[in-house]
Design a protein around this motif. Sequence first.
Motif, short mmCIF file in Angstrom:
data_model
loop_
_atom_site.label_atom_id
_atom_site.label_comp_id
_atom_site.label_asym_id
_atom_site.label_seq_id
_atom_site.Cartn_x
_atom_site.Cartn_y
_atom_site.Cartn_z
N ARG A 40 0.82 -1.22 0.00
CA ARG A 40 0.00 0.00 0.00
C ARG A 40 0.85 1.27 0.00
O ARG A 40 0.32 2.38 0.04
CB ARG A 40 -0.91 -0.01 1.23
CG ARG A 40 -1.82 -1.24 1.34
CD ARG A 40 -3.15 -1.03 0.67
NE ARG A 40 -3.95 -0.08 1.45
CZ ARG A 40 -4.73 -0.41 2.47
NH1 ARG A 40 -4.81 -1.68 2.87
NH2 ARG A 40 -5.43 0.50 3.11
N GLU A 68 8.05 4.52 2.27
CA GLU A 68 8.20 5.27 1.03
C GLU A 68 9.65 5.43 0.59
O GLU A 68 10.57 5.33 1.40
CB GLU A 68 7.58 6.67 1.19
CG GLU A 68 6.06 6.68 1.27
CD GLU A 68 5.54 6.21 2.62
OE1 GLU A 68 4.33 5.90 2.71
OE2 GLU A 68 6.33 6.12 3.60
N ASN A 127 2.81 -4.47 5.28
CA ASN A 127 3.52 -4.16 6.53
C ASN A 127 3.15 -5.15 7.63
O ASN A 127 4.00 -5.53 8.44
CB ASN A 127 3.18 -2.75 6.99
CG ASN A 127 3.58 -1.70 5.98
OD1 ASN A 127 2.98 -1.64 4.91
ND2 ASN A 127 4.58 -0.89 6.29
N ARG A 128 1.91 -5.56 7.66
CA ARG A 128 1.46 -6.50 8.69
C ARG A 128 2.10 -7.87 8.49
O ARG A 128 2.39 -8.59 9.46
CB ARG A 128 -0.06 -6.61 8.68
CG ARG A 128 -0.77 -5.31 9.06
CD ARG A 128 -2.27 -5.48 9.00
NE ARG A 128 -2.71 -6.51 9.95
CZ ARG A 128 -3.93 -7.07 9.92
NH1 ARG A 128 -4.81 -6.70 8.99
NH2 ARG A 128 -4.26 -7.99 10.80
N THR A 158 5.34 -1.77 15.21
CA THR A 158 5.09 -1.32 13.84
C THR A 158 6.32 -1.69 13.01
O THR A 158 7.39 -1.96 13.55
CB THR A 158 4.87 0.20 13.74
OG1 THR A 158 6.06 0.88 14.13
CG2 THR A 158 3.70 0.64 14.62
N ASN A 216 6.00 2.04 7.34
CA ASN A 216 5.04 3.12 7.56
C ASN A 216 4.03 2.68 8.62
O ASN A 216 3.25 1.76 8.39
CB ASN A 216 4.33 3.45 6.25
CG ASN A 216 3.45 4.69 6.37
OD1 ASN A 216 2.88 4.96 7.42
ND2 ASN A 216 3.33 5.43 5.28
N PRO A 217 4.01 3.34 9.79
CA PRO A 217 3.11 2.90 10.87
C PRO A 217 1.64 3.01 10.53
O PRO A 217 0.81 2.36 11.17
CB PRO A 217 3.50 3.83 12.03
CG PRO A 217 4.13 5.02 11.40
CD PRO A 217 4.82 4.51 10.18
N ASN A 218 1.31 3.82 9.51
CA ASN A 218 -0.10 3.96 9.12
C ASN A 218 -0.69 2.66 8.58
O ASN A 218 -1.91 2.50 8.52
CB ASN A 218 -0.25 5.05 8.05
CG ASN A 218 0.08 6.43 8.58
OD1 ASN A 218 -0.13 6.71 9.76
ND2 ASN A 218 0.62 7.29 7.73
N PHE A 219 0.18 1.73 8.19
CA PHE A 219 -0.29 0.45 7.64
C PHE A 219 -0.13 -0.69 8.64
O PHE A 219 -0.20 -1.87 8.25
CB PHE A 219 0.47 0.13 6.36
CG PHE A 219 0.30 1.16 5.27
CD1 PHE A 219 -0.96 1.59 4.90
CD2 PHE A 219 1.42 1.71 4.66
CE1 PHE A 219 -1.12 2.56 3.89
CE2 PHE A 219 1.28 2.68 3.66
CZ PHE A 219 0.00 3.10 3.27
N CYS A 220 0.10 -0.37 9.89
CA CYS A 220 0.38 -1.39 10.90
C CYS A 220 -0.67 -1.46 12.01
O CYS A 220 -0.53 -2.24 12.96
CB CYS A 220 1.75 -1.15 11.54
SG CYS A 220 3.13 -1.07 10.40
N GLY A 221 -1.72 -0.66 11.87
CA GLY A 221 -2.67 -0.49 12.97
C GLY A 221 -3.33 -1.76 13.48
O GLY A 221 -3.64 -1.88 14.67
#
Length: 439
Positions: free
Chosen positions: A90, A110, A407-408, A423, A426-431
Amino acid sequence: MRYQSRRAFLKELGLSTAVLPLVMNLPSLGFAADRAIRKQRLIVMFSPNGIVPKTYWPDEVGDKFELKEIMQPLKAYQDQMLVIKGVADRVRGDGDSHMRGMSCLLTGIELLPGNIQGGSHTPAGWASGQSVDQEIKRFLQSQPETRTRFGSLEFGVNVPHRADPWTRMVYAGSNKPIAPIDDPYQMFEKIYGQMKDRKSLASILDDVREDLKKVRTKLSREDKQLLEEHETYVRQMEQELKAGQEQKLSIEVPVQEVGVKNDNDHMPVTSKMQIDLMVNSLANDMARVATLQYTNSVGQARMKWLGIEDGHHGLSHKPDSDEDAQEKLTKINKWFCEQLAYLVQKLDKTPEPNGEGTLLDNTLVVWTNELGKGNSHTLNDVPLVLVGKGLDFKMGRSLQFKMVPHNRFLMSLAHGMGHHVKTFGNPNFCGDGILSELT
């Protein structure tokens, strides 16, 4: 017998330093690591330009799934496989899909701004973070009980000399790509000794062979079996040297300089040599993490040994309606799967030093790609085939997710190796955390 130091061991038996990597993990000599500590290993194998979905993905979900044509070489290990569909890269931002697919594959973050122009998108630079294999290496190297000589080893097969985001998937950190070594003689030099040319390599092998004979009398029955594996490897290297001289299968220049690559037509030979060398180095506990990169994103290998004269990347751009191209791409990806099968078989036939079972029992091999499909350049459905019991995932299954960030998956690899990151990339994809379905 137990020796107080390596120096005393060398002095008493009159051994050369070249033999040390082959024998230091034999418990009979008293230098081996604690048997109670499991040696988990992770190998990431990469092949480029996407796959052919109709001849790759199983139709079924669960433990009753049929392998399509591309994955038939792994039939014997289906009960130790995980086929994972629906994982997506992503990560967006600068760079084209090939660049982001390759350099974000293991980093999950990125690309930096840069001036390397992609095929159709904005220019970009290197990845802005560390790859998961190097993060796992850092974690393992930080602990005495899991520290090894190298931590990780990066192998390549026919990787181009140039350095750009299309050719690098391993990163030591932001803006720090790590080049794979795709010359098996150069890798042998890194691992087993300093040689200047093939003649000196042959001399090293002569010394190693004689030294192994001296060590044999000091070993237990179990260690003698492992020693036989080492001796077999030495014989294989000697045979490869002879084949290279007689059949000109390898690099012709005598000095193994950085950047000297094996050529396209000898990829099958180089692939086997690199896999043999990788397995031997893992058996000797020189590293717990390894990568094996075949060519590169947008790689144009011409697999003449399969009767294919077309460049791989060019074929991958052909439309799905081009049946000839689809058939050739299936053959190409099946060949990559055959290399994976050889690696898995080699791991499965190599006894676990200081322990029970084989290397495959404690190793997970991940086969992946920078694209889900070449002609669409999609970063969805990133190809993921896992083989082996090393991370204690529940194997023998076909899984399907829906646009799960990769990422997960990277986090799951770290957790499986005992490194419980919160994480990665990118931490935004690890929630949502790791993929609990893997276990």
